[in-house]
Enzyme design. Structure first.
Site, PDB file in Angstrom:
ATOM      1  N   SER A 182      50.559 -25.081  94.410  1.00 12.71           N
ATOM      2  CA  SER A 182      50.797 -24.165  95.529  1.00 12.71           C
ATOM      3  C   SER A 182      50.290 -22.752  95.294  1.00 12.71           C
ATOM      4  O   SER A 182      50.069 -22.017  96.246  1.00 12.71           O
ATOM      5  CB  SER A 182      52.278 -24.139  95.867  1.00 12.71           C
ATOM      6  OG  SER A 182      53.020 -23.774  94.731  1.00 12.71           O
ATOM      7  N   HIS A 210      52.370 -29.912  99.363  1.00 13.93           N
ATOM      8  CA  HIS A 210      51.341 -29.135 100.056  1.00 13.93           C
ATOM      9  C   HIS A 210      50.146 -29.978 100.503  1.00 13.93           C
ATOM     10  O   HIS A 210      49.178 -29.446 101.052  1.00 13.93           O
ATOM     11  CB  HIS A 210      50.855 -27.975  99.184  1.00 13.93           C
ATOM     12  CG  HIS A 210      51.826 -26.836  99.125  1.00 13.93           C
ATOM     13  ND1 HIS A 210      51.884 -25.851 100.088  1.00 13.93           N
ATOM     14  CD2 HIS A 210      52.805 -26.553  98.238  1.00 13.93           C
ATOM     15  CE1 HIS A 210      52.839 -24.993  99.784  1.00 13.93           C
ATOM     16  NE2 HIS A 210      53.417 -25.391  98.657  1.00 13.93           N
ATOM     17  N   LYS A 241      57.079 -28.364 105.204  1.00 15.49           N
ATOM     18  CA  LYS A 241      55.834 -27.598 105.230  1.00 15.49           C
ATOM     19  C   LYS A 241      55.015 -28.003 106.463  1.00 15.49           C
ATOM     20  O   LYS A 241      55.345 -27.593 107.553  1.00 15.49           O
ATOM     21  CB  LYS A 241      55.116 -27.762 103.898  1.00 15.49           C
ATOM     22  CG  LYS A 241      55.915 -27.001 102.828  1.00 15.49           C
ATOM     23  CD  LYS A 241      55.404 -27.060 101.446  1.00 15.49           C
ATOM     24  CE  LYS A 241      56.280 -26.164 100.574  1.00 15.49           C
ATOM     25  NZ  LYS A 241      56.641 -26.755  99.302  1.00 15.49           N
TER      26      LYS A 241
HETATM   27  C1  LIG Z   1      57.848 -26.667  98.528  1.00 17.04           C
HETATM   28  C2  LIG Z   1      57.817 -27.657  97.450  1.00 17.04           C
HETATM   29  C3  LIG Z   1      58.927 -28.474  97.188  1.00 17.04           C
HETATM   30  C4  LIG Z   1      60.236 -28.283  97.896  1.00 17.04           C
HETATM   31  O1  LIG Z   1      60.223 -28.842  99.158  1.00 17.04           O
HETATM   32  P1  LIG Z   1      61.434 -28.550 100.153  1.00 17.04           P
HETATM   33  O2  LIG Z   1      61.360 -29.670 101.107  1.00 17.04           O
HETATM   34  O3  LIG Z   1      61.204 -27.226 100.752  1.00 17.04           O
HETATM   35  O4  LIG Z   1      62.679 -28.594  99.334  1.00 17.04           O
HETATM   36  C5  LIG Z   1      58.802 -29.444  96.228  1.00 17.04           C
HETATM   37  N1  LIG Z   1      57.660 -29.604  95.538  1.00 17.04           N
HETATM   38  C6  LIG Z   1      56.582 -28.833  95.742  1.00 17.04           C
HETATM   39  C7  LIG Z   1      55.333 -29.075  94.956  1.00 17.04           C
HETATM   40  C8  LIG Z   1      56.623 -27.832  96.705  1.00 17.04           C
HETATM   41  O5  LIG Z   1      55.550 -27.068  96.910  1.00 17.04           O
END
Ligand SMILES: *Cc1c(COP(=O)(O)O)cnc(C)c1O
Length: 394
Positions: A182, A210, A241
């Protein structure tokens, strides 16, 4: 006696002194290309709302209809009385969308990782993790009694060394990686990881938070991007996301999904996803399956913006996705850049140590299908202005 909580104040003061204190901004508008942030209208270059679904009328409508039919809360954990028809339908649709045998949903992507890792590996097993994996993977690893090893970021020689060194020493081995990283927007070499995993009979797990709704045909994610259907044992996804809602899931081998229904602790001990969230996620899957329009627009926007930023002379790092790191180096410069952008009407977060290594501070621009070309041009103009002012570009 000293106030037993005085340490908290001291620690908070320290964070402020070191420039590590997070100031939380408040939105007075829905997610979208533009936001009202602390009362000010700014161009949104910060959110993970890749496809603009967070305020999509169909998702909102489906959530309302579901509330009328099922109420709001699930009333229980999934295994007692919290599994509603909507949850079952969502899991079926997610499995179809991902081209996986089965899927199980969780309250968040974070929870999906916490549920999965300790359920799969225990004492006598080994977890091998990319050094830049997300915090929720790290915490999932911490909850397991398995041994841990790290391989260098995306470095397949390093992964092979770890596998070789530990061959025959453990009952089970799990290799886990982020799909898209990310902070840099680079993609894990999942095809090569799968190859090595086969050689050493290791279980494979990818966190595609992502990549969901971004990579692959119509946003089907990293497994689809590499054409690895049926070869990755565990695919973690998030619906917070690109899907624009909230919630997490695991798609993959049906035996793993069945096992997680029995042994995934956040599934067993934390209440199910709410009714409107579940209905909105279902609507998001349906939109993605019905057309690639939003995903195509996201990539078009990303290519346009990144190309123009490079033409201006900015360094956009190693990105291969719509995540656009604008590399600035010095922590203070990144803070100042972000502050000046904000004054100019662009909301772009500075990311600095300890989230990224010292001296690699940056502004991370999150491109969305919700941005129009005019929006992107506005952002580019402001980046050029502030970049010149601060001597980043000439
Ligand atoms: C954002 C993210 C998460 C967390 O996801 P949520 O559904 O917001 O809890 C987990 N793993 C990665 C790689 C992320 O970028």
């Amino acid at each position: 006696m000293e106030d037993k909580l005085a340490w908290v104040e001291r620690e908070l003061e320290n964070l402020k002194k070191e420039g590590l204190y997070t100031t939380i901004r408040t939105l007075g508008s829905p997610q979208g290309a533009w936001l009202i942030v602390d009362g000010r209208k700014v161009l949104n270059f910060c959110s993970n709302n890749y496809l603009g679904l967070a305020n999509h009328p169909t998702l909102a409508q489906k959530a309302k209809e579901a509330i009328d039919k099922y109420g709001v809360g699930p009333g229980a954990v999934r295994t007692i009385a919290g599994t509603m028809e909507l949850h079952v339908e969502l899991e079926k649709r997610l499995a179809e969308f991902k081209g996986a045998e089965a899927a199980i949903s969780f309250q968040s992507g974070f929870n999906a990782n916490l549920a999965t890792i300790p359920a799969i590996v225990d004492k006598g097993d080994l977890i091998i993790s990319d050094e830049l994996n997300h915090a929720s993977i790290i915490d999932g690893v911490r909850l397991s009694k398995a041994d841990r090893a790290i391989f260098k970021h995306k470095d397949m020689d390093s992964l092979r060394d770890v596998l070789k060194e530990n061959a025959g020493k453990y009952r089970r081995t799990l290799i886990v990686t982020d799909g898209v990283f990310s902070m840099d927007g680079d993609i894990a070499p999942l095809d090569k990881i799968v190859e090595l995993a086969k050689e050493y009979n290791a279980i494979t797990m990818v966190d595609d938070a992502h990549g969901e709704g971004v990579l692959g045909r119509g946003g089907r994610g990293i497994v689809d991007h590499f054409g690895l259907h049926g070869q990755v044992d565990i695919e973690v996804g998030t619906m917070s996301k690109a899907f624009g809602v909230v919630g997490g899931y695991v798609a993959g081998d049906r035996r793993i999904v069945e096992w997680l229904r029995q042994r995934g602790r956040p599934f067993l001990f934390s209440s199910a996803m709410t009714v409107p969230d579940t209905a909105a996620c279902l609507a998001a899957v349906n939109i993605l399956e019905s057309s690639t329009e939003l995903v195509d627009r996201l990539w078009e926007n990303a290519r346009y913006f990144q190309g123009a930023m490079r033409d201006l002379g900015f360094d956009t790092g190693f990105t291969e996705t719509p995540i656009t790191p604008v590399m600035l180096g010095e922590e203070k410069l990144a803070q100042e850049f972000s502050k000046r952008l904000y004054e100019e009407g662009v909301f772009g977060t500075a990311i600095a140590y300890p989230t990224v290594p010292k001296g690699k501070a940056r502004i991370r621009v999150m491109i969305s299908a919700a941005h129009s070309k005019d929006d992107l041009d506005f952002g580019l103009e402001k980046f050029a202005k502030v970049g010149k002012e601060l001597g980043v570009i000439s």
